[in-house]
Design an enzyme around this catalytic site. Structure first.
Site, PDB file in Angstrom:
ATOM      1  N   CYS A  39      34.211  -0.995 -22.830  1.00 57.06           N
ATOM      2  CA  CYS A  39      33.495  -2.061 -23.545  1.00 57.06           C
ATOM      3  C   CYS A  39      34.355  -3.321 -23.643  1.00 57.06           C
ATOM      4  O   CYS A  39      33.853  -4.441 -23.512  1.00 57.06           O
ATOM      5  CB  CYS A  39      33.116  -1.600 -24.959  1.00 57.06           C
ATOM      6  SG  CYS A  39      32.046  -0.163 -24.958  1.00 57.06           S
ATOM      7  N   ARG A  50      24.852   1.887 -22.244  1.00 52.34           N
ATOM      8  CA  ARG A  50      25.023   0.485 -21.804  1.00 52.34           C
ATOM      9  C   ARG A  50      23.686   0.002 -21.251  1.00 52.34           C
ATOM     10  O   ARG A  50      23.402   0.171 -20.070  1.00 52.34           O
ATOM     11  CB  ARG A  50      26.121   0.386 -20.732  1.00 52.34           C
ATOM     12  CG  ARG A  50      27.461   0.856 -21.231  1.00 52.34           C
ATOM     13  CD  ARG A  50      28.555   0.753 -20.195  1.00 52.34           C
ATOM     14  NE  ARG A  50      29.648   1.594 -20.623  1.00 52.34           N
ATOM     15  CZ  ARG A  50      30.565   1.259 -21.529  1.00 52.34           C
ATOM     16  NH1 ARG A  50      30.535   0.063 -22.080  1.00 52.34           N
ATOM     17  NH2 ARG A  50      31.513   2.092 -21.880  1.00 52.34           N
TER      18      ARG A  50
END
Ligand code: BEZ
Length: 240
Positions: free
Chosen positions: A56, A139
């Site tokens: 991330c 995601r």
């Protein structure tokens, strides 16, 4: 409640062509009313699993670095995870102050990052996918147009960092298709030939096959030139 039952309400997953589900949220840039606040702009709404995690972090640094490129496409970025606001703030401060990645450093994430502790937004957008995780968003990427319509959806698993050049290509390809009434072939990049809509009559099919400006692989698969310059002047916005 019987064994095996949960109180999670099953919602249909949003689909391409749907209106983007609306919500109000607290973000690192203040309150937002989505998608109302973004009318007139393209927007990429994306989720990430958790703050202070390596994939991330690499994604946020890359996206923040490319934010100006998306801005030239009139495209704003909005992130989300099920972490709280103070975690988001601390993580973004750490990124700016301490992390260097692929030559990117001192990078400020200026786009809003939604806190979604209740998972209300994540559930609306099908971002919680229990086969992957019950407690973290996958995601997800939603490309939403200036009228608030979902135009592209991509879901990636937790371990796979996104290709942000591909996200840029997607927004540019959608805008090019809208502007020039064409479609874009496999692996299209600006400057490559584009696909003209399939002929809807025998007469048009015949004209296409005979045209000097259109190259037909067969009557249903015809391409034409569209220069990078045309795309740059008609789509990509420059600061005056
Ligand atoms: C990461 O961003 O590195 C990550 C987050 C959640 C699960 C796996 C990896």
């Amino acid at each position: 409640m019987e064994e095996g039952q949960t109180n999670i309400v099953a919602r249909p997953m949003p689909k391409i062509g749907d209106k983007a589900p609306s919500f109000k949220a607290t973000t690192t840039q203040g309150e937002i009313n989505f998608p109302t606040d973004y009318r007139g702009s393209w927007v990429i709404l994306f989720s990430h699993p958790a703050d202070f995690t390596p994939v991330c972090t690499s994604e946020f640094m890359t996206f923040a670095h490319m934010e100006k490129d998306f801005a030239k496409l009139n495209c704003k970025l909005v992130g989300l995870s099920v972490d709280g606001l103070y975690s988001h703030i601390a993580w973004l401060r750490t990124i700016k102050e301490k992390i260097e990645y692929k030559g990117i450093r001192n990078i400020e994430v200026k786009f809003p990052l939604i806190e979604d502790i209740t998972m209300e937004v994540a559930n609306k957008y099908g971002m919680i996918q229990p086969g992957e995780s019950n407690t973290k968003a996958v995601r997800a990427v939603f490309v939403i147009d200036p009228k608030g319509i979902i135009r592209t959806i991509i879901y990636y698993p937790l371990s796979l960092g996104r290709n942000f050049s591909e996200l840029y290509r997607i927004v540019l390809a959608l805008q090019t298709a809208d502007k020039f009434a064409i479609a874009t072939p496999a692996n299209w990049q600006p400057g490559d030939d584009v696909i003209v809509p399939t002929a809807g009559s025998c007469g048009i099919a015949k004209e296409r096959m005979a045209s000097k400006d259109i190259k037909c692989h067969d009557w249903f698969f015809c391409t034409k030139k569209l220069s990078k310059g045309d795309i740059e002047t008609k789509i990509i916005q420059r600061k005056k």
